[in-house]
Write a protein that holds these residues in place. Structure first.
Motif, short mmCIF file in Angstrom:
data_model
loop_
_atom_site.label_atom_id
_atom_site.label_comp_id
_atom_site.label_asym_id
_atom_site.label_seq_id
_atom_site.Cartn_x
_atom_site.Cartn_y
_atom_site.Cartn_z
N ASN A 37 0.93 -1.15 0.07
CA ASN A 37 -0.08 0.09 -0.03
C ASN A 37 0.87 1.21 0.09
O ASN A 37 1.23 1.86 1.21
N PRO A 40 2.53 8.23 -1.38
CA PRO A 40 3.07 9.17 -2.44
C PRO A 40 4.51 9.42 -2.51
O PRO A 40 5.07 9.56 -3.53
N ASP B 185 -0.14 14.04 -6.60
CA ASP B 185 -0.14 12.67 -6.66
C ASP B 185 -1.71 12.45 -6.97
O ASP B 185 -2.57 12.71 -6.20
N VAL B 186 -1.82 11.58 -7.72
CA VAL B 186 -3.32 11.34 -8.28
C VAL B 186 -3.84 10.42 -7.33
O VAL B 186 -5.06 10.61 -6.83
N THR B 187 -3.17 9.51 -6.60
CA THR B 187 -3.78 8.65 -5.75
C THR B 187 -4.14 9.22 -4.33
O THR B 187 -5.13 9.16 -3.72
N SER B 188 -3.24 9.77 -3.98
CA SER B 188 -3.26 10.28 -2.48
C SER B 188 -3.83 11.81 -2.50
O SER B 188 -4.03 12.37 -1.46
N GLU B 447 4.24 4.70 -12.64
CA GLU B 447 4.10 4.75 -11.37
C GLU B 447 2.49 4.03 -11.10
O GLU B 447 2.45 3.34 -10.30
N GLU B 448 1.50 4.61 -11.75
CA GLU B 448 0.33 4.02 -11.56
C GLU B 448 0.26 2.43 -11.64
O GLU B 448 -0.32 1.98 -10.91
N ARG B 451 1.96 0.69 -8.86
CA ARG B 451 1.69 0.72 -7.48
C ARG B 451 0.11 -0.26 -7.64
O ARG B 451 -0.12 -0.81 -6.66
N ARG B 452 -0.56 -0.10 -8.80
CA ARG B 452 -1.64 -0.93 -8.76
C ARG B 452 -1.34 -2.55 -8.56
O ARG B 452 -2.00 -3.34 -8.15
#
Lengths: 156, 502
Positions: A37, A40, B185-188, B447-448, B451-452
């Motif tokens: 998990n 950033p 950051d797109v995710t967070s 990165e995306e 992470r996925r």
């Protein structure tokens, strides 16, 4: 005269290591998270680490590769200074003084960067480019640009 | 839908008066900058990106693509007439093309170059049309692991086949990937590397980076070198080929087209590599290798068809995988994203008229190029008398106005100047800026997917090595790095890229 170190590689190594360390330091502050998990900071931290390692490799190479003429850094200061400052001046003058004045500054100042600078030619070039800018950007593409100095039309 | 109806849709889109006009504009600009040394397709695309904002995405891409393959035509003209390659992909054309010109056969050399390019362009257009759908179908089955590995493969491939030190090039990719991380950051939703500058919250602008690295730093280093020109004066006559010349060119053109089509698809391939390889191939299989470099017409036909074929087929990885294989395509990818289109396999289904329209426009554009080039060659040659000291202020004006219009603020102009300085420092240190921009474009996607993928595998990185397709891409990347480090190949690369300063 023979330079005693591979200047280009050493400088490259320095940049890579510096950028890598900056990336790692800031990534820690952005929260790393875990592999499952990721926070950033995880991916940029990994990139920073890779870049640092690459920098160290280049540094060791710079010590082992025998330096020659091409490994020394040489540059002329005039083009760097004139081109960069003409772009900055354009950016600073566009909004207060308008497009026509700032294009004029840009063309004249940047022309001075060349060794074959010739004032008459630069002025003619400025005129021609002003006309071109007007036709292409204002008339044809209809860009919204400040044209004249703001104080001349301060009725708004 | 079958191929026929797809192409029909494409031609219907491409022949609207507006799109024909932009296609013509694109190939015209392409030829122009191809002829002018000191400005190439990469710089031009970067500079003209903002001016396409007001166009529809289809017209914009048709025009930008036209500039790319148009430049391949224009570059050959100066190679033949002046022994001065307008583009890196035309360097080998100088060898035999200029010799032909010295023997009074300049007209014939130009004809061969134009006809060979046209033929290659037709074949390549057809090839894109045939291959895209099956390739896009395959890539739609890719999971995040496969995507991550194919991006690694694409990035590594692009540097192994380029010139210069591999380690430095990998470093440049990583720098590019890091620059791509700047912003939110797109995710967070966390802001990364913004250093309190609010304009950086959306990331470094693609236009600013491309213009800084390829517009400004390029001008500075060109000014440093100064210019030298040797113009061949004399009348241009004899555009007609003799029957014998025509017949010797056919097989060479076919071979050049084939190698160009194949090398264009490879990551890192593209026009430069294709023209070199096609020339080497002709020389190797020729019964009379001595005649190369002395005005052998095959030495013009093969590389000229190869560079044009490759310029077009290099669109395949972008349109099917969403992965640009070289700098020019990275800029095309940037252009698509600016217009709100994510390059990748879904383009074919979600924007069929865009996809097929651009492909059809390539064929139309090639036809226009023949008409533009042969009869108008005199005009192009006269353009060469424009000195660089008049040209570069014009480039700067276009850069600066374009930059301002992106967000209507002057922040990007200053940022670009700084990025230009960075690019100049890298050029001075023999680090090529091209891998940097590829890394920048692919960074967020990489990165995306990473992470996925790690999320799905609960943090177990072995997933990249257990899925067969992902493993093979990673192995191929490793093989390429190792092979490039071998001394034998290293030498060959150095020879192949001599005099190539792109």
């Amino acid at each position: 005269m023979k330079p005693d170190i591979h200047q280009k590689n050493l400088a490259t190594a320095f940049i890579f290591i510096a950028l890598g360390i900056v990336a790692m330091v800031f990534s820690v502050a952005y929260k790393l998270g875990t592999a499952a998990n990721m926070g950033p900071g995880y991916f940029p931290f990994a990139l920073g680490a890779i870049l640092t390692v690459l920098g160290i490799i280049v540094a060791t190479q710079s010590l082992s590769i025998p330096p020659d003429k091409s490994s020394r850094i040489s540059f002329k200061i005039k083009p760097v200074l004139m081109i960069l400052s003409s772009v900055f001046i354009f950016g600073l003058s566009l909004e207060p003084l308008g497009l026509f004045a700032s294009v004029m500054f840009l063309v004249i100042f940047s022309s001075m960067a060349s060794d074959e600078f010739n004032l008459k030619e630069a002025v003619i070039n400025t005129m021609a480019l002003l006309l071109m800018v007007f036709i292409i950007f204002i008339y044809f593409l209809e860009f919204q640009l400040p044209l004249w100095p703001g104080f001349m039309f301060s009725h708004s | 839908m079958d191929l026929y109806s797809n192409l029909l849709l494409g031609f219907n889109t491409a022949v609207t008066p507006m799109n024909l006009l932009y296609c013509f504009g694109g190939v015209l600009i392409g030829t122009l900058i191809g002829v002018l040394p000191g400005i190439g397709p990469v710089q031009t695309l970067a500079i003209l990106l903002p001016t396409t904002y007001s166009l529809s995405p289809i017209s914009a891409l048709i025009m930008l693509a036209g500039i790319y393959y148009g430049a391949q035509y224009g570059g050959s003209t100066t190679s033949i007439l002046m022994n001065l390659p307008g583009e890196a992909s035309s360097v080998v054309t100088c060898l035999d093309g200029h010799q032909m010109a010295r023997q009074g056969r300049a007209g014939a050399a130009l004809t061969v170059a134009a006809l060979g390019s046209f033929f290659a362009g037709c074949v390549a257009t057809l090839m894109i049309a045939v291959l895209s759908i099956p390739l896009a179908d395959i890539s739609l089955k890719f999971g995040p692991a496969e995507y991550f590995s194919v991006i690694v493969f694409g990035l590594i491939g692009s540097i192994v086949l380029a010139s210069g030190s591999i380690i430095k090039a990998i470093g440049m990719i990583v720098v590019g990937l890091l620059l791509g991380m700047v912003g939110t950051d797109v995710t967070s939703g966390a802001q990364r590397f913004c250093f309190g500058v609010s304009e950086l919250a959306d990331g470094i602008g693609f236009v600013a980076l491309a213009m800084g690295l390829f517009g400004i730093s390029d001008i500075i280093s060109s000014l440093e070198k100064g210019e030298k020109r040797d113009i061949l004066k004399g009348k241009l006559t004899g555009f007609m080929l003799s029957k014998k010349e025509f017949l010797t060119c056919i097989p060479a053109t076919l071979r050049g087209t084939l190698s160009g089509c194949l090398l264009g698809i490879l990551p890192g391939g593209g026009a430069v590599l294709a023209s070199f390889s096609a020339y080497m191939l002709e020389k190797k299989i020729s019964k009379d290798p001595e005649s190369f470099g002395k005005g052998n017409i095959k030495g013009v036909a093969a590389p000229e068809s190869a560079n044009n074929a490759a310029a077009q087929t290099s669109f395949i990885p972008l349109l099917t995988l969403g992965i640009p294989s070289n700098v020019v395509l990275a800029i095309m990818a940037g252009a698509m994203m600016i217009h709100g289109i994510q390059p990748g396999p879904r383009v074919i289904t979600s924007n069929p008229e865009l996809f097929w329209g651009v492909i059809a426009s390539m064929w139309i554009g090639n036809l226009m190029l023949i008409i533009l080039n042969l009869p108008l060659i005199g005009i192009w040659v006269r353009l060469l008398s424009v000195p660089y000291r008049v040209l570069y202020p014009a480039i700067l004006v276009f850069c600066c106005i374009g930059l301002y219009s992106v967000n209507n603020n002057t922040f990007d102009i200053g940022l670009t100047a700084l990025l230009g300085l960075l690019g100049y420092i890298f050029i001075k240190l023999d680090c090529e800026p091209a891998p940097l921009i590829l890394g920048f474009v692919l960074g967020p996607m990489m990165e995306e997917n990473f992470r996925r993928c790690m999320l799905l595998s609960h943090g177990d990185p072995s997933v990249f090595f257990t899925r067969p397709l992902s493993l093979s891409f990673l192995l191929l990347s490793l093989i390429m790095v190792v092979a490039a480090g071998l001394p034998a190949l290293k030498k060959k690369r150095e020879v192949a890229f001599q005099g190539d300063d792109l």
